[in-house]
Design a protein around this motif. Sequence first.
Motif, PDB file in Angstrom:
ATOM      1  N   VAL A  81     -24.532 -41.567  30.779  1.00 36.42           N
ATOM      2  CA  VAL A  81     -24.236 -42.291  32.020  1.00 36.42           C
ATOM      3  C   VAL A  81     -23.090 -43.282  31.798  1.00 36.42           C
ATOM      4  CG1 VAL A  81     -25.170 -43.907  33.722  1.00 36.42           C
ATOM      5  CG2 VAL A  81     -26.567 -41.991  32.936  1.00 36.42           C
ATOM      6  N   LYS A  82     -23.126 -44.016  30.660  1.00 33.76           N
ATOM      7  CA  LYS A  82     -22.054 -44.969  30.348  1.00 33.76           C
ATOM      8  C   LYS A  82     -20.708 -44.262  30.292  1.00 33.76           C
ATOM      9  CE  LYS A  82     -24.585 -48.485  27.709  1.00 33.76           C
ATOM     10  NZ  LYS A  82     -24.849 -49.033  26.362  1.00 33.76           N
ATOM     11  N   SER A  83     -20.681 -43.100  29.632  1.00 27.84           N
ATOM     12  CA  SER A  83     -19.430 -42.346  29.501  1.00 27.84           C
ATOM     13  C   SER A  83     -18.916 -41.871  30.860  1.00 27.84           C
ATOM     14  CB  SER A  83     -19.635 -41.150  28.557  1.00 27.84           C
ATOM     15  OG  SER A  83     -18.439 -40.440  28.387  1.00 27.84           O
ATOM     16  N   LEU A  84     -19.829 -41.395  31.720  1.00 30.09           N
ATOM     17  CA  LEU A  84     -19.433 -40.935  33.063  1.00 30.09           C
ATOM     18  C   LEU A  84     -18.826 -42.089  33.871  1.00 30.09           C
ATOM     19  CD1 LEU A  84     -22.517 -38.709  33.964  1.00 30.09           C
ATOM     20  CD2 LEU A  84     -20.170 -37.893  33.837  1.00 30.09           C
ATOM     21  N   LEU A  85     -19.429 -43.279  33.755  1.00 32.53           N
ATOM     22  CA  LEU A  85     -18.963 -44.421  34.541  1.00 32.53           C
ATOM     23  C   LEU A  85     -17.652 -44.986  33.998  1.00 32.53           C
ATOM     24  CD1 LEU A  85     -22.402 -46.232  35.002  1.00 32.53           C
ATOM     25  CD2 LEU A  85     -21.177 -44.895  36.722  1.00 32.53           C
ATOM     26  N   THR A  86     -17.479 -44.926  32.666  1.00 28.77           N
ATOM     27  CA  THR A  86     -16.286 -45.497  32.036  1.00 28.77           C
ATOM     28  C   THR A  86     -15.110 -44.522  32.055  1.00 28.77           C
ATOM     29  OG1 THR A  86     -17.782 -46.683  30.565  1.00 28.77           O
ATOM     30  CG2 THR A  86     -15.454 -46.685  29.961  1.00 28.77           C
ATOM     31  N   ASN A  87     -15.385 -43.260  31.695  1.00 26.59           N
ATOM     32  CA  ASN A  87     -14.301 -42.288  31.502  1.00 26.59           C
ATOM     33  C   ASN A  87     -14.217 -41.244  32.611  1.00 26.59           C
ATOM     34  OD1 ASN A  87     -13.957 -43.529  28.936  1.00 26.59           O
ATOM     35  ND2 ASN A  87     -15.619 -42.241  28.119  1.00 26.59           N
ATOM     36  N   GLY A  88     -15.221 -41.205  33.494  1.00 26.99           N
ATOM     37  CA  GLY A  88     -15.232 -40.175  34.533  1.00 26.99           C
ATOM     38  C   GLY A  88     -15.725 -38.837  34.034  1.00 26.99           C
ATOM     39  N   THR A  89     -16.031 -38.758  32.741  1.00 27.24           N
ATOM     40  CA  THR A  89     -16.519 -37.498  32.159  1.00 27.24           C
ATOM     41  C   THR A  89     -17.400 -37.825  30.954  1.00 27.24           C
ATOM     42  OG1 THR A  89     -15.867 -35.350  31.249  1.00 27.24           O
ATOM     43  CG2 THR A  89     -14.501 -37.216  30.635  1.00 27.24           C
ATOM     44  N   ALA A  90     -18.294 -36.906  30.587  1.00 27.78           N
ATOM     45  CA  ALA A  90     -19.132 -37.068  29.391  1.00 27.78           C
ATOM     46  C   ALA A  90     -19.145 -35.755  28.631  1.00 27.78           C
ATOM     47  CB  ALA A  90     -20.546 -37.469  29.785  1.00 27.78           C
ATOM     48  N   TYR A  91     -18.889 -35.822  27.318  1.00 32.35           N
ATOM     49  CA  TYR A  91     -18.943 -34.620  26.491  1.00 32.35           C
ATOM     50  C   TYR A  91     -20.398 -34.431  26.038  1.00 32.35           C
ATOM     51  CZ  TYR A  91     -17.789 -31.213  22.875  1.00 32.35           C
ATOM     52  OH  TYR A  91     -17.705 -30.074  22.105  1.00 32.35           O
ATOM     53  N   VAL A  92     -21.011 -33.334  26.468  1.00 29.37           N
ATOM     54  CA  VAL A  92     -22.447 -33.124  26.212  1.00 29.37           C
ATOM     55  C   VAL A  92     -22.622 -31.928  25.285  1.00 29.37           C
ATOM     56  CG1 VAL A  92     -24.703 -32.747  27.263  1.00 29.37           C
ATOM     57  CG2 VAL A  92     -22.971 -34.058  28.492  1.00 29.37           C
TER      58      VAL A  92
ATOM     59  N   ASN B 253     -21.414 -26.459  24.282  1.00 32.35           N
ATOM     60  CA  ASN B 253     -20.995 -27.831  24.578  1.00 32.35           C
ATOM     61  C   ASN B 253     -20.019 -27.801  25.756  1.00 32.35           C
ATOM     62  OD1 ASN B 253     -22.367 -28.342  22.187  1.00 32.35           O
ATOM     63  ND2 ASN B 253     -20.504 -28.286  20.956  1.00 32.35           N
ATOM     64  N   ALA B 254     -20.004 -28.869  26.558  1.00 34.42           N
ATOM     65  CA  ALA B 254     -19.091 -28.892  27.709  1.00 34.42           C
ATOM     66  C   ALA B 254     -18.851 -30.332  28.156  1.00 34.42           C
ATOM     67  CB  ALA B 254     -19.676 -28.087  28.867  1.00 34.42           C
ATOM     68  N   TYR B 255     -17.769 -30.519  28.931  1.00 29.27           N
ATOM     69  CA  TYR B 255     -17.488 -31.792  29.587  1.00 29.27           C
ATOM     70  C   TYR B 255     -18.121 -31.762  30.977  1.00 29.27           C
ATOM     71  CZ  TYR B 255     -14.040 -32.799  25.946  1.00 29.27           C
ATOM     72  OH  TYR B 255     -13.432 -33.045  24.754  1.00 29.27           O
ATOM     73  N   LEU B 256     -18.877 -32.812  31.316  1.00 33.53           N
ATOM     74  CA  LEU B 256     -19.498 -32.887  32.641  1.00 33.53           C
ATOM     75  C   LEU B 256     -18.874 -34.019  33.454  1.00 33.53           C
ATOM     76  CD1 LEU B 256     -23.312 -32.386  31.877  1.00 33.53           C
ATOM     77  CD2 LEU B 256     -21.660 -30.694  32.641  1.00 33.53           C
ATOM     78  N   HIS B 257     -18.630 -33.738  34.727  1.00 33.38           N
ATOM     79  CA  HIS B 257     -18.148 -34.745  35.677  1.00 33.38           C
ATOM     80  C   HIS B 257     -19.195 -34.894  36.773  1.00 33.38           C
ATOM     81  CE1 HIS B 257     -13.971 -34.307  34.083  1.00 33.38           C
ATOM     82  NE2 HIS B 257     -14.388 -33.074  33.844  1.00 33.38           N
ATOM     83  N   TYR B 258     -19.346 -36.108  37.298  1.00 39.84           N
ATOM     84  CA  TYR B 258     -20.289 -36.382  38.388  1.00 39.84           C
ATOM     85  C   TYR B 258     -19.472 -36.933  39.550  1.00 39.84           C
ATOM     86  CZ  TYR B 258     -24.926 -37.611  40.279  1.00 39.84           C
ATOM     87  OH  TYR B 258     -26.078 -37.676  41.039  1.00 39.84           O
ATOM     88  N   GLU B 259     -19.218 -36.067  40.543  1.00 37.12           N
ATOM     89  CA  GLU B 259     -18.203 -36.384  41.552  1.00 37.12           C
ATOM     90  C   GLU B 259     -18.804 -36.414  42.956  1.00 37.12           C
ATOM     91  OE1 GLU B 259     -14.552 -34.303  39.056  1.00 37.12           O
ATOM     92  OE2 GLU B 259     -15.446 -33.254  40.769  1.00 37.12           O
ATOM     93  N   LYS B 260     -18.244 -37.311  43.785  1.00 42.33           N
ATOM     94  CA  LYS B 260     -18.725 -37.470  45.162  1.00 42.33           C
ATOM     95  C   LYS B 260     -18.355 -36.258  46.008  1.00 42.33           C
ATOM     96  CE  LYS B 260     -18.583 -40.476  49.198  1.00 42.33           C
ATOM     97  NZ  LYS B 260     -18.217 -39.376  50.081  1.00 42.33           N
ATOM     98  N   ASN B 261     -19.299 -35.806  46.827  1.00 43.27           N
ATOM     99  CA  ASN B 261     -19.014 -34.710  47.762  1.00 43.27           C
ATOM    100  C   ASN B 261     -18.105 -35.234  48.877  1.00 43.27           C
ATOM    101  OD1 ASN B 261     -20.778 -33.051  46.348  1.00 43.27           O
ATOM    102  ND2 ASN B 261     -22.537 -33.772  47.512  1.00 43.27           N
ATOM    103  N   PRO B 262     -17.096 -34.449  49.274  1.00 44.20           N
ATOM    104  CA  PRO B 262     -16.184 -34.922  50.322  1.00 44.20           C
ATOM    105  C   PRO B 262     -16.865 -35.088  51.684  1.00 44.20           C
ATOM    106  CG  PRO B 262     -15.660 -32.661  49.651  1.00 44.20           C
ATOM    107  CD  PRO B 262     -16.701 -33.160  48.713  1.00 44.20           C
ATOM    108  N   SER B 263     -17.960 -34.336  51.913  1.00 39.90           N
ATOM    109  CA  SER B 263     -18.546 -34.322  53.261  1.00 39.90           C
ATOM    110  C   SER B 263     -19.713 -35.290  53.464  1.00 39.90           C
ATOM    111  CB  SER B 263     -19.037 -32.900  53.586  1.00 39.90           C
ATOM    112  OG  SER B 263     -19.943 -32.483  52.588  1.00 39.90           O
ATOM    113  N   ASN B 264     -20.280 -35.861  52.343  1.00 45.18           N
ATOM    114  CA  ASN B 264     -21.397 -36.808  52.503  1.00 45.18           C
ATOM    115  C   ASN B 264     -21.381 -37.846  51.381  1.00 45.18           C
ATOM    116  OD1 ASN B 264     -22.650 -35.628  50.185  1.00 45.18           O
ATOM    117  ND2 ASN B 264     -23.497 -34.006  51.488  1.00 45.18           N
ATOM    118  N   ASP B 265     -22.429 -38.685  51.335  1.00 51.22           N
ATOM    119  CA  ASP B 265     -22.454 -39.789  50.369  1.00 51.22           C
ATOM    120  C   ASP B 265     -23.054 -39.411  49.012  1.00 51.22           C
ATOM    121  OD1 ASP B 265     -21.309 -41.528  52.140  1.00 51.22           O
ATOM    122  OD2 ASP B 265     -23.217 -42.287  52.932  1.00 51.22           O
TER     123      ASP B 265
END
Length: 717
Positions: free
Chosen positions: A672-683, A695-707
Amino acid sequence: MRLILAEKPSVAKNIADALKIKDKKDGYFEGNGFIITWAFGHLLQLFDAKDYESKMARWKMDNFPFIPEEFKYKVKSNPRNRDVADSGARKQLKIIQYLMRRNDVELVISACDYDREGQVIGDSIINNLKPNKPVYRLLINEWTPDEVRRGIDQMKPNELMQPLQDAGISRQWADWVIGINLTSVATLKYQKGSGKALNIGRVLLPTLKIIYDRDKEIENFVPENYYKLTATFQTVDNNAFQGTYTEGKTEKFKEKQLLESIQNQLSDKQAIIIDKQVEKKKEFPPFLFNLSNLQGYITNKYNGWTSDKVLKVAQSLYEKKFITYPRTSSTALDDSLVGKAANVLKTLSESLPYKDEIKFMKSKRVFNSAKVESHSAIIPTYMKPSRLSGDQQLVYTAIKNRFIMQFMPIALYEETKLITKVSDIEAKGLFHSKGKVQLVEGWKKVEKIQSKDILLPLVQKSDQVNVVDSEVSSHVTKPPKSHTEKTLLRVMETCGKGIKEDDVEEIMGGVLTGFSIGTPATRAETIKKLKDVGYITAQNKNLASTELGTKLVETFPVHEIFDLEFTGRLEKTLADIEKGSVMKDEFLRVVFDFTRKSVETIRVDQAGIINQLTSTTISREPLGKCPQCDGTIIEGKKGFGCSNWKSGCKFVIWKNDKYLATMKKKPTKTMVKSLLTNGTAYVKGLASKKGNKFNAYLHYEKNPSNDYFSWRMEFKK
């Protein structure tokens, strides 16, 4: 108008499609003389203990045993707050009640699954609402349009289902009484600290004991050395083959010196073939799947699958009309299904490369009413699926292939056995060789099963051969293997009877029916619950009891509840109630007496605490800025969320996030810290559907159509 009550909305839709009803209203379909409404599984549940008496809201040893004089039902609880009724269930019950009381409704048809649980779901709703109209039962094995229409033409009065209802209610009441009483007193007696209960169940504990017993066998196993002598012979044509030294029926010897003394005599010796036997042997395909065999097959063949997952996927295929009823214990089809099976086979074999070898036959291995208990084996329906998920495709293909195999040629192989005697040596034994050659592939083509041929040279009885080499090899006896879900299901299904693996499928179709641990419908749930409550753990496919599970088996004083025979007898009695040969009250009296005696046994037991719970404190350290509102992200009990949630900020990463769960992961503070700081986390260590790690990089991104936010995965070189 005829009112049909289905178990789920998806099944109601299948019935509406079969009857060509398009008009959907709030909570039901209507048209062509039918109204079709639905439950969501159980809309009603048994009262909690505190609903009968307020003093039961607090667990006190003096309050037990607690057995209600009359069992009552209420609207099922909201899963997030057990103290309030589920609003969706309450609304649907009101709709069903309105429909049942409509003046134009002349009769009610229960179309819930044709099993104990389905009977209870339908009857509990109908009896609670008291429609005062004739009630009929739809008894079908699949949801295809043809079968739905046939079932409606051949409905039976619901009162004929009384034995099935009695069995369902007996199971429900018995598990409530044993579970509530023994879980409560065991938790009070053996656990310190609050948070969760020490679960005790009629099916849970004997299943734990099966795994515990195997763990102890492995722990107490003492390996032993043994030795084998193998000689290599050469024919006059310079072809070589091997033989294993055997005395009587023994080829494993504890004394190495004995074999070494024989080996020392073998060098450059001549030998003679004193016996040759050639036999053609048939290999029949494995029997059609029942649920346990399907679960065992899939969990054993594919990584990452559990019995619970196999049942869920099979249930979805059933509701989509592609397979017959999955919760069956039978491995044969009822004789009445000959015509239907022939039609299904014709439909499924049209495009297969080996279709010319498929031939429909009415064999006793496939069609045998004597080996069908309530429901026939699982087979595909005549409806061919066009779009399936990967998981559905895998389970469907297994069921389809197993069905097609029954009508392919029987596989045939030739087995050759040679016995060779070495001349001029002082030894009682002879050298045995075995060869195998596949002659007809037959049903093995369906799943491309490779046969391992062992070729022997062409020799005849009395032929002379020479010894050209020999070896004494060392071996160690191996401990029993840990249980897997496949082997555990087999023990549960056969109630621990010593049955060879090759025989189990056939025997389960008849002799032991009803005498088992749990039912096909509940075994997967039991294994899952054992993991969830921390009594067993799974490493790859192997199951083992945890420290808590081990302590429970070794401490809990009610020994009958671990006994496979005791639990098997209870399950057999439920099967007898279903057949009408045992009365419900007789069974419940035994269960209630057992519960009272068990509570007293636990009350006077001298054993100490076996489970010490420590409360886990969640730190409120800031993990980073909220990407939605610049608030602070902190850890909560169920997720990592924004401190401004009361003001309406919806940012949260749930600890049981479903997307991550599909890859066997849970979010961590570091992620969570990595997602908030870097926008991505290597998992690292994500798991694919087949169980492969990546292994992969994960991003947690806002949907354009809702919150709300969604995951995106990326692979970087």
